[in-house]
Design a protein around this motif. Structure first.
Motif, PDB file in Angstrom:
ATOM      1  N   CYS A  41      -6.088  -1.369  -0.779  1.00 59.20           N
ATOM      2  CA  CYS A  41      -5.779  -1.572   0.634  1.00 59.20           C
ATOM      3  C   CYS A  41      -7.076  -1.637   1.429  1.00 59.20           C
ATOM      4  O   CYS A  41      -7.925  -0.761   1.294  1.00 59.20           O
ATOM      5  N   ARG A  91       0.094   4.302   0.324  1.00 62.30           N
ATOM      6  CA  ARG A  91      -0.281   5.305   1.324  1.00 62.30           C
ATOM      7  C   ARG A  91       0.201   4.883   2.698  1.00 62.30           C
ATOM      8  O   ARG A  91       0.832   5.640   3.414  1.00 62.30           O
ATOM      9  N   CYS A  92      -0.062   3.632   3.059  1.00 62.89           N
ATOM     10  CA  CYS A  92       0.351   3.146   4.378  1.00 62.89           C
ATOM     11  C   CYS A  92       1.831   2.793   4.389  1.00 62.89           C
ATOM     12  O   CYS A  92       2.428   2.593   5.443  1.00 62.89           O
ATOM     13  N   CYS A 111       0.858  -1.190   0.000  1.00 58.33           N
ATOM     14  CA  CYS A 111       0.000   0.000   0.000  1.00 58.33           C
ATOM     15  C   CYS A 111       0.889   1.233   0.000  1.00 58.33           C
ATOM     16  O   CYS A 111       1.617   1.464   0.961  1.00 58.33           O
ATOM     17  N   CYS A 137      -7.199   1.795   3.685  1.00 60.37           N
ATOM     18  CA  CYS A 137      -7.296   3.180   3.222  1.00 60.37           C
ATOM     19  C   CYS A 137      -7.804   3.257   1.790  1.00 60.37           C
ATOM     20  O   CYS A 137      -7.899   4.339   1.231  1.00 60.37           O
TER      21      CYS A 137
END
Ligand SMILES: [Zn+2]
Ligand SMILES: [Zn+2]
Length: 817
Positions: free
Chosen positions: A342, A178-179, A176, A345
């Motif tokens: 994900c 973003r994470c 992911c 998110c």
């Protein structure tokens, strides 16, 4: 015996008993007891999201009914409760709330912020579980974020490492951006989305062009081959030749591959590292090179040339603009595609190749399958979900995460020779990010400097040892007495995670199934029939339901809403019905309590036909409820007991004995005593049958009416009613059914004629149709007259005219007022 008050303040009653149960330790599990059989519930530790939704209410009601039922069946029930604290949801919330990224703060500071959310949310969840009336032994509470729990998670890691199940390797994984962490297959959600499909012209060696369709033109820089189906006549001539990749100065080979779908796009496709799992497979089998042009943050790397540092979306637009300029974009069209994102998110995932820790889970698939077939499933067809999931896995479980708030991996690396230093069991719990290993020198090269492992463990790695942890592993020597768990509850949505990870972890660690049975709940649908979700506007919060109607009513919705395992709509009407049922039960018990003041239950009485009728039916309903509960068919149990209580007991029996209770001077003292005796037995048994489903109201009535006499600390530790064959009386049931049908028809006739129920009927003439029916009705003449308030009654064996009795077409009557 005390009498029940008129008012029944359900909310107050519930609160009172929740407190008392805990104070008196009613649900306390006795580890030392070796007499009673144990029954262990593998309570799934919920994630402290701060939201105890109706889905939680559904599954907690399910396994609380099981725990309560088993307790009454004489089991020593271990019903623990934990909280699964770590993981992405809290980290994402912390990042969003403080507008920071995990790397902006030292790990300890970041963890502190996460812990504040978890503290707050665990309180909310704990309160909600208590308010639902779950019979949990709260002395067992644990939290996976506590170092003592880390110790267990880390120990399981070490043991699996020693057994050869854990390895570190560089493999394609779901990432992911973003994470900024690896995530497991089970954490990737596939969503249908609208996207663009671009058809791009590629130049062949001979200067001609062929078109290739792709939805991800930014991956041109990661293209390592072009593939066609071996039988595709259009392209056979190109196989083995080179093709130029637009926007780069590279060429790649055209290969033939069975996996290519000739109907997708132009039938000629790019193999990129990595667009999807098919690419991973092709790269592996054909030993193609890997060009990673996307980094951990979802930006293009220098491998992408002039597009370096652009986010993937920006790169896509830039590439398309360049292709257009060069006249290489043939067309662009809208398509429906499935995008892996994900779970936390909803960012589209990338497949990256990164060094990670893995558990060898796929080699356990045959054992998972065998075990799934050996254990019991409620309902049975759900086992296919676990087996299908295990079979579908193409990758091992990636257990490392590049996050902060999690259990540390108990490993260091030698700075000089890279040797892995695994923590010793007695070093645990340990955080390598803070503490050095407890050895001076590398056992391999003697060097004295170590690099800590900064990756942490997947949250599922914490929670998937719960069956062993609940049993007391690794601290109790006798933990095997409480293992495997008797029941593991799971939802249809988490079979692939919770049920699966538990299974592989425990099989790898202990070579035994973690649970003997798996109880599955479906999803809760909104009132509009769609999945209940905050974003759909059909969301009902559990506290709203409980504050309005109480837990006992909400639990009736959960138990009675539908077949176990199926999706269940939330219906206010079901909760309201539950609430009305509680009133009905309360009023019946209150009526009885007023008439049982001088009842001596041990006194011998001569039962009347209708008394025997009721007690026999009661045995029958107990039997049905018991077998339904044995099979976790909660809706069947709830319906059987509620129907019996409401209709057979309240509407028919109580009405038919009121005259005996009110007027012993007319009908005789012994008949009053027989009715008392029957009421006393029936209500006690009804309360017991209902206790697993509606624990609070039954407790309140039990404590008021029976506690003095029965002397159980709580109805929930009384013994489940066993089959009382002596009370089975088919003849009484057959006769009683006819008598009750006649009584009800006469009452209905009164209502239809708009006469008040207490008005006297001058004469009733019954045409019984047969001598046998006439005999039965004659036996109960007094009951019929007393109940229906009839002055004169004639019962004739002949057929006649008049109002038909429901279900008895030969029986008719005429009532004159
Ligand atoms: Zn994410
Ligand atoms: Zn070394």
């Amino acid at each position: 015996m005390k009498t029940l008050p008129k008012q029944c303040d359900i909310l107050k009653i519930e609160e009172k008993w929740q407190k008392e149960w805990e104070e008196k330790g009613i649900y306390h599990f006795d580890y030392k007891d070796k007499k009673r059989p144990t029954y262990v519930v593998d309570t799934p530790p919920p994630y402290p999201s701060g939201d105890f939704h109706m889905g939680n209410a559904l599954n907690h009601t399910y396994f609380d009914i099981v725990a309560r039922y088993k307790r009454m069946r004489g089991h020593n029930v271990l019903f623990p409760q934990g909280f699964d604290c770590h993981g992405l949801p809290t980290e994402v919330e912390t990042e969003e709330h403080y507008n920071i990224k995990k790397t902006d703060l030292p790990p300890e500071e970041f963890t502190k912020l996460c812990n504040q959310f978890v503290d707050k949310y665990i309180n909310i969840m704990r309160t909600a579980i208590k308010r639902l009336g779950c019979s949990i032994d709260w002395t067992t509470e644990y939290q996976t974020r506590n170092p003592d729990y880390w110790r267990k998670t880390q120990l399981s890691f070490i043991l699996l490492h020693k057994k050869g199940y854990i390895y570190q390797g560089t493999h394609p994984i779901n990432w992911c951006p973003r994470c900024e962490t690896a995530i497991a297959d089970a954490e990737v959600e596939h969503q249908p989305k609208q996207g663009q499909l671009y058809t791009i012209r590629f130049q062949l060696e001979n200067g001609q062009h062929e078109a290739i369709a792709t939805s991800r033109p930014e991956l041109l820089s990661s293209c390592v081959a072009v593939a066609v189906h071996p039988d595709d006549e259009r392209y056979q001539k190109h196989v083995g030749k080179n093709i130029q990749i637009p926007t780069t100065n590279r060429t790649v080979k055209i290969i033939a591959d069975e996996l290519v779908d000739p109907d997708f796009g132009t039938g000629m496709v790019m193999i990129c590292t990595y667009g999807d799992k098919a690419d991973v497979k092709a790269v592996k089998t054909r030993k193609l090179p890997v060009i990673m042009s996307i980094d951990e943050e979802g930006r293009m790397t220098e491998k992408a040339g002039k597009y370096a540092n652009l986010a993937t979306e920006e790169a896509r637009r830039a590439v398309i603009a360049d292709l257009e300029k060069q006249g290489l974009l043939e067309k662009s069209e809208l398509i429906q595609q499935e995008v892996g994102q994900c779970w936390r998110c909803e960012t589209p995932i990338e497949i990256l190749e990164r060094k990670q820790w893995f558990m060898k889970t796929r080699q356990l698939t045959p054992q998972v399958e065998q075990t799934a077939n050996e254990i019991k499933w409620y309902p049975d067809y759900m086992k296919a979900r676990l087996i299908d999931w295990a079979r579908s896995l193409e990758w091992d479980w990636v257990i490392s995460r590049q996050r902060v708030f999690a259990t540390p991996i108990p490993i260091w690396h030698c700075r000089k020779c890279n040797e892995i230093i695994l923590a010793e069991e007695d070093w645990l719990p340990i955080d390598p990010r803070k503490d050095p290993p407890k050895i001076k020198d590398c056992p391999k090269c003697g060097h004295n400097q170590f690099i800590p492992e900064t990756d942490v463990l997947d949250t599922w790695f914490d929670s998937s040892i719960s069956c062993a942890v609940h049993a007391g592993w690794p601290d109790r020597k006798d933990w095997y007495r409480f293992y495997p768990a008797d029941v593991h509850p799971s939802g249809t949505d988490i079979i692939r995670t919770w049920a699966y990870y538990l299974m592989v972890r425990h099989l790898a660690l202990f070579k035994r199934t973690p649970y003997k049975s798996c109880l599955i709940n479906g999803m809760v649908l909104g009132t509009d029939g769609r999945m209940m979700h905050k974003s759909l506007g059909n969301y009902i919060a559990t506290p709203e339901v409980i504050s309005k109607y109480g837990a006992d009513a909400a639990r009736q919705w959960a138990a009675g809403g539908g077949a176990t395992g199926s999706d269940i709509p939330f219906r206010w009407a079901d909760v309201e019905y539950g609430w009305r049922f509680l009133r009905k039960l309360w009023n019946a018990a209150r009526f009885a309590s007023q008439h049982l003041q001088d009842c001596r239950p041990t006194e011998k009485v001569k039962l009347e036909l209708l008394d025997r009728w009721l007690l026999s039916k009661l045995v029958r309903v107990s039997q049905k409820a018991t077998s339904a509960l044995e099979e976790c068919q909660f809706n069947i149990a709830a319906e059987e007991i509620r129907n019996f209580t409401w209709h057979t007991f309240c509407d028919s029996y109580i009405e038919a004995v009121k005259h005996r209770l009110y007027k012993p001077e007319t009908y005789g003292e012994s008949k009053r005593k027989a009715a008392q005796h029957t009421l006393y037995l029936a209500i006690y048994r009804i309360l017991q049958l209902l206790a697993p489903i509606i624990p609070h109201t039954t407790e309140e009535i039990y404590q008021t009416l029976y506690a003095e006499d029965k002397r159980h600390l709580s109805i929930h530790v009384s013994s489940w009613p066993t089959l009382d064959k002596k009370s089975m009386d088919e003849e009484a049931e057959r006769c009683g059914d006819l008598i009750i049908a006649v009584i009800e028809e006469i009452r209905r006739d009164k209502a239809e004629k708009k006469k008040p129920l207490n008005i006297l009927i001058k004469t009733v003439t019954i045409y019984a149709g047969t001598a046998e029916s006439a005999d039965i009705l004659s036996l109960a003449q007094e009951s019929i007259m007393g109940t229906c308030k009839i002055e004169k009654m004639r019962i004739l064996a002949q057929k006649g005219k008049g109002k038909k009795v429901r279900d008895y077409p030969n029986v008719r009557f005429v009532a004159e007022y």
